[in-house]
Design an enzyme around this catalytic site. Structure first.
Site, short mmCIF file in Angstrom:
data_model
loop_
_atom_site.label_atom_id
_atom_site.label_comp_id
_atom_site.label_asym_id
_atom_site.label_seq_id
_atom_site.Cartn_x
_atom_site.Cartn_y
_atom_site.Cartn_z
CG HIS A 115 19.41 -37.29 -3.60
ND1 HIS A 115 19.55 -38.74 -3.23
CD2 HIS A 115 20.08 -36.69 -3.83
CE1 HIS A 115 20.99 -38.77 -2.98
NE2 HIS A 115 21.50 -37.48 -3.58
CD GLU A 174 9.65 -11.37 -8.59
OE1 GLU A 174 10.96 -11.21 -8.65
OE2 GLU A 174 9.03 -10.91 -7.85
CE LYS A 198 11.20 -2.60 -6.14
NZ LYS A 198 11.95 -3.53 -6.84
NE ARG A 236 4.60 1.80 -0.27
CZ ARG A 236 5.50 1.83 0.39
NH1 ARG A 236 6.86 2.12 -0.25
NH2 ARG A 236 5.78 1.43 1.65
CD GLU A 245 16.93 -12.84 -8.06
OE1 GLU A 245 16.37 -13.45 -7.03
OE2 GLU A 245 16.45 -11.67 -8.34
CD1 TRP A 290 0.02 -6.31 -3.05
CD2 TRP A 290 -0.29 -6.84 -0.67
NE1 TRP A 290 0.19 -7.82 -2.80
CE2 TRP A 290 0.08 -8.18 -1.40
CE3 TRP A 290 -0.55 -6.92 0.55
CZ2 TRP A 290 0.35 -9.32 -0.84
CZ3 TRP A 290 -0.17 -8.25 1.14
CH2 TRP A 290 0.26 -9.43 0.40
CG ASN A 319 1.59 0.89 4.11
OD1 ASN A 319 1.34 -0.58 4.05
ND2 ASN A 319 2.82 1.07 4.12
N GLY A 320 -0.46 -0.54 6.52
CA GLY A 320 -0.29 -1.71 7.62
C GLY A 320 -1.26 -2.68 8.21
CE LYS A 362 13.61 -10.87 -10.41
NZ LYS A 362 14.21 -10.80 -9.02
CB CYS A 364 -0.87 0.25 1.08
SG CYS A 364 -2.23 -1.47 1.40
C1 AGP Z 1 12.16 -9.77 -5.93
O1 AGP Z 1 11.84 -9.71 -7.09
C2 AGP Z 1 10.71 -9.59 -5.12
N1 AGP Z 1 10.31 -8.40 -5.49
C3 AGP Z 1 11.03 -9.81 -3.45
O2 AGP Z 1 11.26 -11.29 -3.32
C4 AGP Z 1 11.93 -8.90 -2.67
O3 AGP Z 1 13.33 -9.51 -3.02
C5 AGP Z 1 11.55 -9.37 -1.05
O4 AGP Z 1 10.38 -9.00 -1.02
C6 AGP Z 1 12.55 -8.50 -0.33
O5 AGP Z 1 12.55 -7.44 -0.35
P1 AGP Z 1 13.49 -6.08 0.30
O6 AGP Z 1 14.65 -6.47 -0.43
O7 AGP Z 1 13.10 -4.82 -0.01
O8 AGP Z 1 13.66 -6.51 1.67
#
Ligand code: AGP
Length: 612
Positions: free
Chosen positions: A507, A491, A607, A27, A484, A76, A102-103, A488, A2
């Site tokens: 395994h 997501e 984000k 956000r 990673e 969000w 927000n929270g 990517k 948010c």
């Molecule tokens: C990565 O592409 C994501 N957006 C997510 O995994 C992110 O890295 C994670 O939420 C941690 O965020 P931060 O680095 O702002 O703590």
């Protein structure tokens, strides 16, 4: 999670609020709304499910709402599905108070039930509406908005950044924060509150970071800040030094692509100022040498991609420092009764510096006596301010939800810190130290070379984008890098994908390999290249289609086995993930593009994850 914004000024508020929300849409983007107070019409609220554009259309770009005082929100969803009613702002029953939040309010159900017993009727499923109604309840008792806010804050538990307006107060908005980011902006034509600098950078660079427990009263002329006992506070102002264009697309179709292309420069900015006369110089690090010498154990704590940086760094730091390094998911660490003490060094990694899980884990580590070092991108963020030491990645603003340049700068900064600590401990040979440092400085040029092959990756993406399930395999650093690459892809393209340590396939997971399954084989890590190749041969033997990433040195060998091969330049082995990850980012980008996905704002994500 948010984004909230507020404006009290001498211009129409609605267009400013909409513009700020658009810049914070990363956000959260399932619904949005604004409330503006007009001298003639009182409080006007417009909110809707969907992207900000829907709200823009609904309000004719803000022209429909008249007034110079207002608040806005991009959501969000946590409590209650994304719909028009659950969207913010939430308005109290008598229509006098509007609030954005927000929270998460943890005790909202208990308060809701109490208010219901007093006859209050609720319209939404949210925890935030409970706060709006509770405010009205207390305001009716004390007839003073600031006092009512104080009473509410003493009553609620959880995390919050609030923006509040009341029709009885035509010139002021009230803001409060605890465990959710909130900044105050001092502009020429008015003053602001916002979750993030990006929302207001067009109007001002003069900001104050609010701390937990603080309350602010914002008018067009002034901002007064109080502590939780309502004592006035003198706050330190900060100047935001990055360019407005850094948070704009600048001709690129997507922020993610722009940020991928910015990586050579971002790495340059992270590394160059920290290398002087062949040494790593970390001016901001106050970690005493005696503490370093006494460290028995290192913990790296993070979430998501930042955690993947930790996975790479575990291999590299154990090699350089000869100390045990444990990498922990922040959300797990916190509740695991961790064996941390005053001989532990706890490194937290966070792009946003606001991730609640990471912040809570850091607080737990501090409580147990460890010294904390934060690797953060966003200057002035909560984690940066609470850590014992902070080193900034200086990647500039990262807007796409899927991180790229922040990840890359975290990697190189962790390499620099690893080298620095190893030097202090005397655990690295001079020749090795020099070789790594030299290669770190040449990374930007090598990355530029990788980025000249964008079209090859685009071609591979067009070949493979229809796969339903994709495996990333590799050993050691390649495995960490694969985590990673796989994240990517998941997501932003929504393709099911897993990363496996190659040696672990036999395994269990190899049973999933059938003719046509796409396996991305990662083979830049020289020390285990032959072992990795055996695993590539094994999946080939079961009919897998193999897309490989390797280095110039192994090109020939790899091309003999893989169906397609992407080649990156050779560098020092510990830095190889910095080059190898870029084709994986591009692959995810182009696959998502082919599948018509919303690249910068993938479904269900945000984000900055400021909820648990
Ligand atoms: C990565 O592409 C994501 N957006 C997510 O995994 C992110 O890295 C994670 O939420 C941690 O965020 P931060 O680095 O702002 O703590």
């Amino acid at each position: 999670m948010c984004g909230i914004i507020g404006f009290a000024g001498r211009e129409q508020a609605a267009p400013i609020l909409l513009d700020g929300l658009e810049r914070m849409e990363y956000r959260g983007y399932d619904s949005a709304g604004i409330a503006v107070r007009s001298a003639t019409k009182g409080l006007q609220v417009k909110k809707t499910k969907g992207r900000l554009q829907v709200l823009r259309d609904l309000t004719q770009d803000g022209a429909e709402l008249e007034g110079t005082l207002g608040i806005g929100h991009t959501r969000w969803a946590t409590h209650g599905e994304p719909n028009d009613i659950n969207a913010h702002p939430h308005v109290s029953e008598n229509g006098r108070i509007a609030l954005v939040h927000n929270g998460i309010i943890e005790n909202y159900l208990e308060i809701k039930e109490q208010l219901q017993r007093h006859g209050v009727t609720f319209t939404s499923d949210t925890d935030s509406e409970v706060v709006a109604q509770l405010l009205e309840f207390h305001y009716n008792e004390c007839h003073n908005m600031l006092e009512a806010v104080g009473r509410v804050l003493r009553r609620i538990q959880g995390s919050y950044a609030f923006g509040i307006i009341c029709s009885d107060y035509p010139n002021a908005l009230i803001a409060a924060r605890k465990d959710s980011p909130l900044i105050l902006g001092f502009g020429e034509n008015g003053n602001f509150i916002a979750s993030d600098v990006t929302a207001i950078i067009k109007h001002t660079r003069d900001v104050v970071y609010m701390d937990d427990g603080e309350i602010a009263v914002v008018t067009a002329e002034n901002i007064d800040v109080f502590d939780s006992e309502m004592n006035p506070l003198e706050k330190k102002h900060s100047q935001v030094d990055w360019d407005v264009s850094a948070a704009e697309k600048g001709g690129y179709a997507h922020f993610m692509f722009k940020e991928i292309m910015e990586q050579p420069e971002a790495i340059r900015k992270t590394v160059s100022p920290r290398v002087r006369e062949g040494r790593v110089v970390l001016d901001d690090l106050r970690l005493p040498a005696e503490y370093v010498r006494d460290i028995s154990r290192i913990f790296i704590i993070a979430c998501g991609s930042s955690y993947h940086v930790g996975m790479v760094s575990k291999y590299n730091w154990e090699r350089l420092l000869r100390r045990p390094v444990e990498v922990c998911l922040a959300s797990e660490f916190r509740y695991s009764d961790p064996l941390v003490d005053e001989k532990s060094l706890v490194v937290v990694i966070s792009q946003s510096g606001e991730t609640l899980d990471t912040m809570a884990a850091m607080r737990e580590a501090k409580r147990l006596g460890a010294r904390t070092l934060a690797i953060v991108n966003v200057v002035g963020s909560s984690i940066a301010r609470e850590a014992d030491d902070v080193l900034y990645t200086w990647a500039g603003p990262e807007i796409a939800v899927a991180t790229t340049k922040a990840y890359s700068t975290q990697l190189v900064l962790m390499d620099l810190v690893g080298l620095y600590l190893a030097d202090l401990l005397g655990t690295v040979e001079k020749s090795e130290y020099d070789a790594i440092l030299w290669e770190l400085q040449t990374l930007p040029e090598k990355l530029e070379q990788v980025l000249t092959h964008v079209e090859d990756i685009q071609y591979f993406a067009s070949r493979y984008f229809n796969h339903n399930s994709i495996f990333f395999i590799g050993r050691n650093l390649d495995y960490a890098m694969g985590l990673e690459g796989s994240l990517k892809l998941k997501e932003i393209s929504y393709i099911h994908s897993e990363a496996y340590a190659s040696g672990e396939l036999k395994h269990g997971t190899i049973s999933l390999i059938e003719p046509g399954t796409l396996v991305v084989a990662l083979g830049p890590y020289a020390a285990l290249f032959d072992k990795s190749m055996s695993n590539v041969v094994e999946v080939k033997a079961r009919g897998a289609e193999v897309l490989a990433v390797t280095t110039e040195r192994f090109r020939e060998k790899m091309e003999k086995t893989a169906d397609s091969t992407v080649v990156v330049p050779d560098t020092h082995p510990i830095l190889q993930p910095s080059l190898g990850v870029v084709p994986l980012q591009l692959f995810a980008y182009y696959v998502a593009l082919q599948r018509g996905c919303d690249i910068d704002k993938p479904r269900n994500l945000a984000k900055s994850v400021t909820v648990e």
